[in-house]
Design an enzyme around this catalytic site. Structure first.
Site, PDB file in Angstrom:
ATOM      1  N   ASP A   1       0.817  -1.217   0.000  1.00  0.00           N
ATOM      2  CA  ASP A   1       0.000   0.000   0.000  1.00  0.00           C
ATOM      3  C   ASP A   1       0.851   1.269   0.000  1.00  0.00           C
ATOM      4  O   ASP A   1       2.062   1.220   0.182  1.00  0.00           O
ATOM      5  CB  ASP A   1      -0.950   0.007   1.219  1.00  0.00           C
ATOM      6  CG  ASP A   1      -0.240  -0.375   2.522  1.00  0.00           C
ATOM      7  OD1 ASP A   1       1.007  -0.394   2.548  1.00  0.00           O
ATOM      8  OD2 ASP A   1      -0.928  -0.649   3.520  1.00  0.00           O
TER       9      ASP A   1
ATOM     10  N   ASN B   1      -7.154  -2.234  14.428  1.00  0.00           N
ATOM     11  CA  ASN B   1      -8.539  -2.593  14.084  1.00  0.00           C
ATOM     12  C   ASN B   1      -8.605  -3.843  13.202  1.00  0.00           C
ATOM     13  O   ASN B   1      -9.638  -4.137  12.610  1.00  0.00           O
ATOM     14  CB  ASN B   1      -9.232  -1.412  13.384  1.00  0.00           C
ATOM     15  CG  ASN B   1      -8.542  -1.017  12.090  1.00  0.00           C
ATOM     16  OD1 ASN B   1      -7.593  -1.686  11.654  1.00  0.00           O
ATOM     17  ND2 ASN B   1      -9.003   0.043  11.458  1.00  0.00           N
TER      18      ASN B   1
ATOM     19  N   HIS C   1      -6.860  -4.395  10.445  1.00  0.00           N
ATOM     20  CA  HIS C   1      -6.642  -4.238   9.002  1.00  0.00           C
ATOM     21  C   HIS C   1      -5.332  -4.891   8.565  1.00  0.00           C
ATOM     22  O   HIS C   1      -4.384  -4.991   9.321  1.00  0.00           O
ATOM     23  CB  HIS C   1      -6.745  -2.773   8.538  1.00  0.00           C
ATOM     24  CG  HIS C   1      -5.626  -1.868   8.914  1.00  0.00           C
ATOM     25  ND1 HIS C   1      -5.793  -0.508   9.091  1.00  0.00           N
ATOM     26  CD2 HIS C   1      -4.323  -2.098   9.140  1.00  0.00           C
ATOM     27  CE1 HIS C   1      -4.635   0.033   9.396  1.00  0.00           C
ATOM     28  NE2 HIS C   1      -3.729  -0.899   9.443  1.00  0.00           N
TER      29      HIS C   1
ATOM     30  N   GLU D   1      -9.512  -1.618   5.586  1.00  0.00           N
ATOM     31  CA  GLU D   1     -10.165  -1.233   6.836  1.00  0.00           C
ATOM     32  C   GLU D   1     -11.389  -2.115   7.084  1.00  0.00           C
ATOM     33  O   GLU D   1     -11.891  -2.766   6.157  1.00  0.00           O
ATOM     34  CB  GLU D   1     -10.590   0.242   6.738  1.00  0.00           C
ATOM     35  CG  GLU D   1      -9.427   1.208   6.517  1.00  0.00           C
ATOM     36  CD  GLU D   1      -8.530   1.379   7.749  1.00  0.00           C
ATOM     37  OE1 GLU D   1      -8.399   0.440   8.557  1.00  0.00           O
ATOM     38  OE2 GLU D   1      -7.929   2.452   7.889  1.00  0.00           O
TER      39      GLU D   1
HETATM   40  C1  GLP Z   1      -0.235   0.544   8.509  1.00  0.00           C
HETATM   41  C2  GLP Z   1       0.026  -0.329   7.295  1.00  0.00           C
HETATM   42  C3  GLP Z   1      -0.176  -1.789   7.647  1.00  0.00           C
HETATM   43  C4  GLP Z   1       0.595  -2.138   8.907  1.00  0.00           C
HETATM   44  C5  GLP Z   1       0.116  -1.280  10.048  1.00  0.00           C
HETATM   45  C6  GLP Z   1       0.786  -1.603  11.374  1.00  0.00           C
HETATM   46  O1  GLP Z   1      -1.572   0.691   8.738  1.00  0.00           O
HETATM   47  N1  GLP Z   1      -0.807  -0.008   6.201  1.00  0.00           N
HETATM   48  O2  GLP Z   1       0.259  -2.584   6.548  1.00  0.00           O
HETATM   49  O3  GLP Z   1       0.412  -3.490   9.200  1.00  0.00           O
HETATM   50  O4  GLP Z   1       0.383   0.055   9.694  1.00  0.00           O
HETATM   51  O5  GLP Z   1       1.858  -0.759  11.636  1.00  0.00           O
HETATM   52  P1  GLP Z   1       2.841  -0.910  12.862  1.00  0.00           P
HETATM   53  O6  GLP Z   1       3.738  -2.054  12.553  1.00  0.00           O
HETATM   54  O7  GLP Z   1       3.573   0.397  12.907  1.00  0.00           O
HETATM   55  O8  GLP Z   1       2.005  -1.154  14.056  1.00  0.00           O
END
Ligand code: GLP
Length: 264
Positions: free
Chosen positions: A67, A137, A139, A144
């Site tokens: 993404d 959440n 995702h 989402e």
């Molecule tokens: C973002 C990304 C996700 C990732 C999430 C968790 O939302 N789009 O792909 O899994 O962050 O991030 P972190 O590892 O900083 O908790």
């Protein structure tokens, strides 16, 4: 589904790096799906170390990131382009032409752009190994809650919870992006193998729902229950709300005994 419970971040990164390294050794032209987020930083460091010290070769590897934020230029310090370059690509030898990250700079014709991203994945022969983190959440990517479990790469509006999480990373007074381009859940489920990493208590509720709850679009990661080859690698706090922890430990012991290839 394999749930690997580890003591800390370091052990998680080591295990994930090992699985990725052995996949690359088995298939040097591996198509690797990549993720961003704090959880991934240590893993990318390990992979960079393996490249430098043990000559792990990425020269034929093809990568697709999950993404990117819409509206952020690649040079923006919070863009996923920037994250990937700083944490991974500048330390290893993936040829630039083999790197694919959704373009957050596109304007209009989103459907056409997203279809071309899907085409590029198909043309590369599908993703062999997809790396995932998870949001609070539930995702995966930026799918989402209420995302279709069959969704493909598309423009997605970010949830309030995600906006709140992201606000911490953006400077005071700077608007964080409201939308992103993300692979869909259907896209992710087509990867041949999936590894999801998570640490910390803030992910515990989402993981319990994803791993042991019903499959529902309210928790995107629960769709992973439909995939035949998913490995979750978690630390204690992230696994703290799982009901079947003892069972996962027993499965792990037997896996090490009977099918050790799944762990190395
Ligand atoms: C973002 C990304 C996700 C990732 C999430 C968790 O939302 N789009 O792909 O899994 O962050 O991030 P972190 O590892 O900083 O908790």
């Amino acid at each position: 589904m394999l749930v690997i419970l580890k003591r800390d971040n370091e052990e998680i990164n080591l295990q994930a790096a090992q699985l990725i390294a052995s996949a690359i050794k088995k298939k040097p032209s591996l198509t690797l799906g990549l993720a961003t987020g704090n959880t991934m930083v240590g893993l990318y460091k390990h992979l960079a170390h393996l490249h430098k010290e043990e000559r792990l070769d990425f020269s034929q590897v093809v990568t697709f990131n999950l993404d990117e934020y819409l509206g952020l230029p690649a040079t923006h310090p919070q863009s996923y382009h920037h994250f990937m370059h700083e944490n991974f690509f500048r330390h290893v030898n993936v040829p630039p032409r083999n790197i694919h990250i959704p373009d957050g700079g596109i304007r209009g014709d989103y459907d056409e752009y997203c279809a071309s991203y899907e085409r590029a994945i198909r043309d590369a022969g599908a993703i062999d190994l997809q790396l995932l983190g998870i949001g609070r959440n539930g995702h995966i990517g930026f799918n989402e809650p209420t995302s279709s479990l069959a969704s493909r790469t598309r423009l997605k509006v970010l949830s309030q919870e995600t906006l709140d999480d992201n606000a911490k990373s953006f400077g005071a007074g700077e608007d964080s992006p409201r939308c992103a381009i993300t692979m869909g859940i259907g896209t992710i489920l087509e990867a041949r193998k999936i590894i999801l990493l998570a640490t910390g208590e803030s992910k515990a509720a989402a993981l319990a729902k994803a791993i042991e709850g019903p499959i529902t679009s309210a928790v995107s990661a629960s769709a992973l229950q439909l995939h035949p080859d998913v490995t979750f690698i978690l630390d204690g706090p992230a696994a703290s709300q799982l009901m079947q922890r003892d069972y996962y430990h027993r499965v792990l012991k037997m896996t090490a005994l009977l099918t050790p290839d799944r762990l190395s």
